[in-house]
Design an enzyme around this catalytic site. Sequence first.
Site, PDB file in Angstrom:
ATOM      1  N   ASP A 144      35.193  -3.674  37.846  1.00  0.00           N
ATOM      2  CA  ASP A 144      36.394  -3.200  38.534  1.00  0.00           C
ATOM      3  C   ASP A 144      37.114  -4.427  39.096  1.00  0.00           C
ATOM      4  O   ASP A 144      36.513  -5.497  39.230  1.00  0.00           O
ATOM      5  CB  ASP A 144      36.020  -2.248  39.688  1.00  0.00           C
ATOM      6  CG  ASP A 144      37.110  -1.235  40.000  1.00  0.00           C
ATOM      7  OD1 ASP A 144      36.917  -0.051  39.706  1.00  0.00           O
ATOM      8  OD2 ASP A 144      38.168  -1.641  40.529  1.00  0.00           O
ATOM      9  N   VAL A 150      40.338  -5.807  32.956  1.00  0.00           N
ATOM     10  CA  VAL A 150      40.005  -5.269  31.628  1.00  0.00           C
ATOM     11  C   VAL A 150      41.002  -5.682  30.550  1.00  0.00           C
ATOM     12  O   VAL A 150      40.753  -5.486  29.355  1.00  0.00           O
ATOM     13  CB  VAL A 150      39.880  -3.722  31.655  1.00  0.00           C
ATOM     14  CG1 VAL A 150      38.661  -3.284  32.435  1.00  0.00           C
ATOM     15  CG2 VAL A 150      41.160  -3.073  32.177  1.00  0.00           C
ATOM     16  N   ASN A 207      36.397   3.336  30.785  1.00  0.00           N
ATOM     17  CA  ASN A 207      36.889   4.325  31.743  1.00  0.00           C
ATOM     18  C   ASN A 207      38.165   3.893  32.474  1.00  0.00           C
ATOM     19  O   ASN A 207      38.955   4.730  32.890  1.00  0.00           O
ATOM     20  CB  ASN A 207      35.785   4.611  32.769  1.00  0.00           C
ATOM     21  CG  ASN A 207      36.269   5.449  33.930  1.00  0.00           C
ATOM     22  OD1 ASN A 207      36.455   6.657  33.813  1.00  0.00           O
ATOM     23  ND2 ASN A 207      36.489   4.810  35.080  1.00  0.00           N
ATOM     24  N   TYR A 219      51.534   7.064  29.730  1.00  0.00           N
ATOM     25  CA  TYR A 219      50.179   7.595  29.865  1.00  0.00           C
ATOM     26  C   TYR A 219      49.800   8.392  28.615  1.00  0.00           C
ATOM     27  O   TYR A 219      48.754   8.160  28.006  1.00  0.00           O
ATOM     28  CB  TYR A 219      50.089   8.491  31.107  1.00  0.00           C
ATOM     29  CG  TYR A 219      48.690   8.992  31.396  1.00  0.00           C
ATOM     30  CD1 TYR A 219      47.722   8.146  31.938  1.00  0.00           C
ATOM     31  CD2 TYR A 219      48.320  10.311  31.122  1.00  0.00           C
ATOM     32  CE1 TYR A 219      46.428   8.598  32.196  1.00  0.00           C
ATOM     33  CE2 TYR A 219      47.044  10.772  31.378  1.00  0.00           C
ATOM     34  CZ  TYR A 219      46.103   9.914  31.919  1.00  0.00           C
ATOM     35  OH  TYR A 219      44.825  10.354  32.166  1.00  0.00           O
ATOM     36  N   LYS A 223      46.969   7.365  25.770  1.00  0.00           N
ATOM     37  CA  LYS A 223      45.795   8.222  25.628  1.00  0.00           C
ATOM     38  C   LYS A 223      45.691   8.784  24.214  1.00  0.00           C
ATOM     39  O   LYS A 223      44.584   9.023  23.714  1.00  0.00           O
ATOM     40  CB  LYS A 223      45.832   9.336  26.681  1.00  0.00           C
ATOM     41  CG  LYS A 223      45.644   8.828  28.112  1.00  0.00           C
ATOM     42  CD  LYS A 223      44.358   8.024  28.274  1.00  0.00           C
ATOM     43  CE  LYS A 223      44.095   7.610  29.700  1.00  0.00           C
ATOM     44  NZ  LYS A 223      42.835   6.860  29.864  1.00  0.00           N
ATOM     45  N   THR A 278      39.487  13.826  41.744  1.00  0.00           N
ATOM     46  CA  THR A 278      39.238  12.456  42.202  1.00  0.00           C
ATOM     47  C   THR A 278      40.061  12.213  43.468  1.00  0.00           C
ATOM     48  O   THR A 278      40.995  12.957  43.750  1.00  0.00           O
ATOM     49  CB  THR A 278      39.652  11.441  41.128  1.00  0.00           C
ATOM     50  OG1 THR A 278      41.060  11.585  40.872  1.00  0.00           O
ATOM     51  CG2 THR A 278      38.875  11.657  39.837  1.00  0.00           C
TER      52      THR A 278
END
Length: 244
Positions: free
Chosen positions: A37, A61, A87, A150, A154, A185
């Site tokens: 992270d 990442v 993730n 997004y 995806k 979340t």
Amino acid sequence: MARLEGKVAIITGAAQGMGASHAKRFIEEGAKVVLTDLNEEKGQAFAAELGENALFVKQNVTSEEDWAHVVAEAEKAFGPVTILVNNAGISVAKSILQTTLEEYRRIVEINQVSVFLGMKTVIPSMQKAGGGSIVNISSMNGLVGGAIGYTDTKFAVRGMTKAAALECANYGIRVNSVHPGVIATPMVVQEDTKAAVEEFSKHIPLKRVAQSEEVSNMVVFLASDEASYSTGSEFIVDGGLTAQ
């Protein structure tokens, strides 16, 4: 025997949210886990909480160098990597007319390019181990429309998963994608969005949002040998939303 006993996993975006849930379940199932992270403080604290089978490595990442470092640290601490959970991801709730090119490219870098880099860097380690499982976290918006940027990325994760699955089958590496719907979340259930989420949940066939653990259950299954004949497929955890 624990379902992930003897496995070595890398989970990105694991300091909080769904990534943290996946890491916790993996540890419970006997895996050794490298959590990555950008949030070093939260990541270090969470890894310490998980115990000696968890290692935190700070990672961007989108950086090829960071990916090489993460895999090297995983092999040094635990041995060749056998599980990768891509993730990490972001969402920007803007219309196509409001989204700048810089914002769009940032979404593509984090949601799409990072998945490519993760697979490219980890596959040689899995080859050393004699096989493995890659789980790419997409979204229900990798199946149906949603926010610009997004949704696009995806869908791309879904396509990359299929392409990689075909290439990696000869190496004994399985590659699948998971498509969560609305998950409880911290980002989703914060005070300014809580009422809207509760209202939206009425339109979900199962009449509720999912808990992170429910997605983790699917990720554990795909990472385990129980899913030994599943590759190149989409696994949906959305309470029936995309079935409508």
